[in-house]
Design an enzyme around this catalytic site. Structure first.
Site, PDB file in Angstrom:
ATOM      1  N   GLU A  27       0.835  -1.204   0.000  1.00 12.35           N
ATOM      2  CA  GLU A  27       0.000   0.000   0.000  1.00 12.35           C
ATOM      3  C   GLU A  27       0.865   1.248   0.000  1.00 12.35           C
ATOM      4  O   GLU A  27       2.027   1.215   0.449  1.00 12.35           O
ATOM      5  CB  GLU A  27      -0.892  -0.036   1.257  1.00 12.35           C
ATOM      6  CG  GLU A  27      -1.825   1.155   1.383  1.00 12.35           C
ATOM      7  CD  GLU A  27      -2.890   0.987   2.477  1.00 12.35           C
ATOM      8  OE1 GLU A  27      -2.790   0.021   3.256  1.00 12.35           O
ATOM      9  OE2 GLU A  27      -3.802   1.827   2.531  1.00 12.35           O
ATOM     10  N   GLU A 175     -12.575  -2.328   2.733  1.00 11.25           N
ATOM     11  CA  GLU A 175     -13.120  -1.987   4.051  1.00 11.25           C
ATOM     12  C   GLU A 175     -14.200  -0.923   3.905  1.00 11.25           C
ATOM     13  O   GLU A 175     -14.140   0.147   4.536  1.00 11.25           O
ATOM     14  CB  GLU A 175     -12.006  -1.580   5.024  1.00 11.25           C
ATOM     15  CG  GLU A 175     -11.047  -2.728   5.269  1.00 11.25           C
ATOM     16  CD  GLU A 175     -10.113  -2.561   6.466  1.00 11.25           C
ATOM     17  OE1 GLU A 175     -10.066  -1.490   7.067  1.00 11.25           O
ATOM     18  OE2 GLU A 175      -9.420  -3.563   6.791  1.00 11.25           O
ATOM     19  N   TYR A 250      -6.690  -9.095  11.485  1.00 12.52           N
ATOM     20  CA  TYR A 250      -5.339  -8.850  12.006  1.00 12.52           C
ATOM     21  C   TYR A 250      -5.193  -9.447  13.398  1.00 12.52           C
ATOM     22  O   TYR A 250      -6.120  -9.393  14.210  1.00 12.52           O
ATOM     23  CB  TYR A 250      -5.072  -7.345  12.095  1.00 12.52           C
ATOM     24  CG  TYR A 250      -4.803  -6.713  10.746  1.00 12.52           C
ATOM     25  CD1 TYR A 250      -3.535  -6.754  10.179  1.00 12.52           C
ATOM     26  CD2 TYR A 250      -5.825  -6.088  10.036  1.00 12.52           C
ATOM     27  CE1 TYR A 250      -3.281  -6.179   8.942  1.00 12.52           C
ATOM     28  CE2 TYR A 250      -5.579  -5.511   8.787  1.00 12.52           C
ATOM     29  CZ  TYR A 250      -4.300  -5.565   8.255  1.00 12.52           C
ATOM     30  OH  TYR A 250      -4.048  -5.000   7.026  1.00 12.52           O
ATOM     31  N   GLU A 305      -6.277  -9.224   3.682  1.00 11.73           N
ATOM     32  CA  GLU A 305      -5.369  -8.568   4.637  1.00 11.73           C
ATOM     33  C   GLU A 305      -5.315  -9.423   5.892  1.00 11.73           C
ATOM     34  O   GLU A 305      -6.358  -9.654   6.521  1.00 11.73           O
ATOM     35  CB  GLU A 305      -5.846  -7.157   4.996  1.00 11.73           C
ATOM     36  CG  GLU A 305      -5.670  -6.164   3.875  1.00 11.73           C
ATOM     37  CD  GLU A 305      -6.010  -4.728   4.262  1.00 11.73           C
ATOM     38  OE1 GLU A 305      -5.855  -4.365   5.449  1.00 11.73           O
ATOM     39  OE2 GLU A 305      -6.436  -3.974   3.357  1.00 11.73           O
ATOM     40  N   GLN A 354       2.083  -6.162   5.513  1.00  7.52           N
ATOM     41  CA  GLN A 354       2.282  -5.824   4.126  1.00  7.52           C
ATOM     42  C   GLN A 354       3.694  -6.233   3.720  1.00  7.52           C
ATOM     43  O   GLN A 354       4.524  -6.489   4.589  1.00  7.52           O
ATOM     44  CB  GLN A 354       2.067  -4.333   3.907  1.00  7.52           C
ATOM     45  CG  GLN A 354       0.643  -3.887   4.212  1.00  7.52           C
ATOM     46  CD  GLN A 354       0.342  -2.472   3.741  1.00  7.52           C
ATOM     47  OE1 GLN A 354       1.129  -1.829   3.062  1.00  7.52           O
ATOM     48  NE2 GLN A 354      -0.843  -1.963   4.112  1.00  7.52           N
TER      49      GLN A 354
END
Ligand code: AHR
Length: 515
Positions: A27, A175, A250, A305, A354
Site C-alpha cells: 500500500e 473496508e 489482524y 489482509e 504488508q
C-alpha cells in the site's frame, strides 16, 4: 514434552493448496512503496526503472503469486488518472489516511505493472469505491486491459505502453464498512453490483472480481454480500456480480498501543497466539455463511489482509505502521498457513499485510541494506506447498495447550501437501518452553529421502537487524528421522520446521487457478 501420533495417507490427495494463499499486499503507506519498493531512477540504491533490485530479487525467491495494490484505505482515495503520464506533470494529493503526507503520484499504474512484471507476479488491483466513481473504475479497467483503438487504450499508448496488460484480480472497494466509505452492508452490496456491472472483460481479459468484505467476525456482512450475488430481478439471465468476497483479520494485542513487536512477556505471547488462532474459526464461519447461498462453492473467500499489528517502533511515525518482526511473527505465520491449508477450497486467496516496511513485513529496509524478516523465511520454507495437493494430517492425540484468560491455545500445528511425488510437512511448535515430538505414520506410499529445515532462536522475541541480519534464519535440521514408514520429528520450543520427502507415489496437482 508431548509425543503426538499422526497419520498421513499419501495415497489420498485432497484439494489443491492454491499458491494464491501466499499472496501479498503493498500500500501507499509509510515506507512500503516510497523508500521501500520505489527508490526512483536516480537513487544510488541499485534499481531497475526506479524499483529496488534487492527487493525484487528477495521476493522472486519466495515466488509471490500476486500483489495487491494500491491499498488498503489508500485505495479509496486514489484516483488512478493522477498516476499516469509524465511524472513531472502528475498532480500531488494528500494521503489523509496515512500521516497526511503529500503523495506525488510518482509510483502509479505503469510503475506497479512494471513491478509485477519484474516480480513475475499477478497484479491484484483494488479499485476506489469510497471516493471514486463507476466511470473512473470502468475506465481504469479499460486503460489496463483493452487493445485496439479506444479512448483509454490510446491514452495508455501515449503514456508509453502499446499493449494492454493482463489483469485478473480486481477488488471492488476496501473496508467499505470503515475507511472505504463507512457504509452499511446492504448498501455496499448493491454498490458492489453496480460497480461490478461496468468493470468489463476487454479483449479476452477476464476479471476475477472480489467484493470488499467483512471486518474479522462480521458474518452479517458476508451474508449481505452473498444474498445480493445473483440477479434476482427477472430470473431470465442469471448473472453473478462478483467471483469472491473478502474479509480482513489482524492479530493484535487487546490494546494495540501496548503490544510491542519484540518486547513482550510470556503472557502477552500467549495472548497474541490466542488472538491469532481466531483466524481459523473466522474462515470456517464465513465459509458456512457462503455455503448457504453458494452450496457449489463457486464464490471464493479471500482473506486479502492478514498479519500481526503491533505498536510502532519507538520514534517512528505512528501512522506509518513500521514494526519489527520477531520469531513470534514467523510462528504466527506458520499457524495461519496451516489454517489456510486446512481450509483450501473455499479459501482461494490470502494476502499478508504488508510486503515491505509495514506491519508484518517480509522485508525491512535500512538505507541501502535489506533485512529478511523471520516471516519471510516461513514463506520461503513453505514455498513447495504452492499448488500442491493437500494431504490431511490426522492427529491421534490431543495437541498440548496453554491457556490465556478463557482461551485455550493449541501449541502444535501441522499440515502436509504433495506435488510431483514429493511431500512437504510444516510443523509449528508455539510452546514457549517445551519441545514436542510428532510421529507421522505415512501410509499408502514408500517414503524416502527425508530432509528437514528449522527456523528457531533462543526466544520468541528474537529478530533480525541491520547488525545481525541472520539472527533468525533457517538451517538444516537433523531432528527428523524415518524408520520404515514412520517419520519422527522432534520440534524444539518456539520453532518452525519443514520436512520434505519422496512419497513413492505421484500426486496429481492442479497448476491452474482453482476457480
Ligand atoms: O494494512 C493497513 C490497513 O489496515 C489497510 O489500509 C486497511 O485496509 C486496514 O484497516
Amino acid at each position: 514434552m508431548s509425543q503426538l501420533r499422526a497419520v498421513i495417507n499419501l495415497d489420498v490427495p485432497g484439494p489443491t493448496v492454491s499458491r494464491h494463499l501466499y499472496g501479498h499486499f503493498a500500500e501507499h503507506l509509510g515506507a512500503c512503496i516510497y523508500g521501500g519498493i520505489w527508490v526512483g531512477e536516480d537513487s544510488a540504491i541499485p534499481n531497475v526503472r526506479g524499483i529496488r533490485t534487492d527487493i525484487v530479487e528477495a521476493l522472486r525467491e519466495i515466488a509471490i503469486p500476486n500483489l495487491r495494490w494500491p491499498g488498503g484505505c489508500f485505495a479509496d482515495e486514489y484516483h488512478w488518472r493522477d498516476g499516469v503520464g509524465p511524472r513531472a506533470d502528475r498532480p500531488s494529493m494528500v494521503n489523509t489516511h496515512w500521516g497526511n503526507v503529500v503523495e506525488d503520484n510518482s509510483f502509479g499504474t505503469h510503475e506497479f505493472m512494471d513491478l509485477c512484471e519484474q516480480l513475475g507476479t499477478e497484479p491484484y488491483i483494488s479499485g476506489n469505491v469510497g471516493s471514486g466513481t463507476v466511470r473512473e473504475m470502468a475506465e481504469w479497467v479499460e486503460y489496463l486491459t483493452r487493445g485496439g483503438e479506444a479512448p483509454m487504450s490510446s491514452l495508455r499508448r501515449e503514456n508509453g505502453r502499446p499493449d494492454p496488460w493482463r489483469v485478473k484480480y480486481w477488488g471492488i472497494g476496501n473496508e467499505t464498512w470503515g475507511c472505504g466509505g463507512n457504509m452499511r452492508g446492504d448498501y455496499f452490496a448493491d454498490l458492489a453490483r453496480q460497480y461490478s456491472t461496468y468493470c468489463r472483460n476487454h479483449d479476452g481479459n477476464v476479471l476475477y472480481k472480489i467484493a470488499s468484505g467483512a471486518r474479522s467476525d462480521d458474518y452479517a456482512w458476508t451474508q449481505s454480500l452473498m444474498q445480493t450475488l445473483g440477479d434476482y430481478g427477472c430470473g431470465c439471465n442469471p448473472k453473478h456480480y462478483f467471483d469472491a468476497v473478502s474479509f480482513h483479520f489482524y492479530t493484535t494485542m487487546t490494546d494495540r498501543k501496548t503490544g510491542r513487536a519484540t518486547d513482550f512477556s510470556t503472557d502477552e505471547y500467549l495472548e497474541s497466539l490466542a488472538n491469532a488462532w481466531r483466524v481459523e474459526t473466522m474462515i470456517k464461519r464465513h465459509s458456512n455463511v457462503m455455503d448457504v447461498y453458494d452450496p457449489e462453492g463457486r464464490i471464493g473467500l479471500v482473506l486479502d489482509e492478514w498479519g500481526t499489528w503491533w505498536a510502532v517502533e519507538p520514534g517512528t511515525n505512528p501512522r506509518f505502521l513500521y514494526q519489527q518482526n520477531a520469531l513470534r511473527d514467523a510462528l504466527i505465520a506458520g499457524l495461519h498457513f496451516d489454517a489456510f491449508h486446512r481450509n483450501a477450497g473455499r479459501l482461494v486467496m490470502a494476502n499478508i499485510a504488508q510486503t515491505v516496511n509495514v506491519l508484518q513485513a517480509m522485508l525491512l529496509t535500512s538505507d541501502d541494506v535489506l533485512i529478511k524478516t523471520p516471516t519471510y523465511h516461513v514463506f520461503e520454507m513453505n514455498k513447495d506447498h504452492h499448488d500442491a495437493a493437500r494431504l490431511d494430517v490426522h492427529l491421534l492425540d490431543a495437541t498440548p495447550t496453554a491457556h490465556h484468560d478463557d482461551a485455550t491455545v493449541p501449541l502444535v500445528t501441522t499440515t502436509a501437501t504433495a506435488k510431483d511425488g514429493r511431500a512437504l510437512i510444516s510443523l509449528t511448535n508455539l510452546d514457549p518452553e517445551a519441545d514436542h515430538t510428532v510421529a507421522y505414520d505415512l501410509r499408502g506410499g514408500s517414503p524416502s529421502d527425508v530432509s528437514a529445515r528449522i527456523l528457531r532462536a533462543d526466544s520468541p522475541q528474537a529478530h533480525n537487524t541491520r547488525e545481525a541480519p541472520d539472527a533468525v534464519a533457517p538451517v538444516g535440521y537433523d531432528g527428523a528421522t524415518l524408520s520404515e514408514n514412520t517419520l519422527t520429528v522432534t520440534i524444539p520450543a518456539h520453532s518452525f520446521i519443514t520436512v520434505g520427502f519422496e512419497t513413492g507415489r505421484t500426486h496429481p496437482s492442479e497448476s491452474e487457478d482453482q476457480r
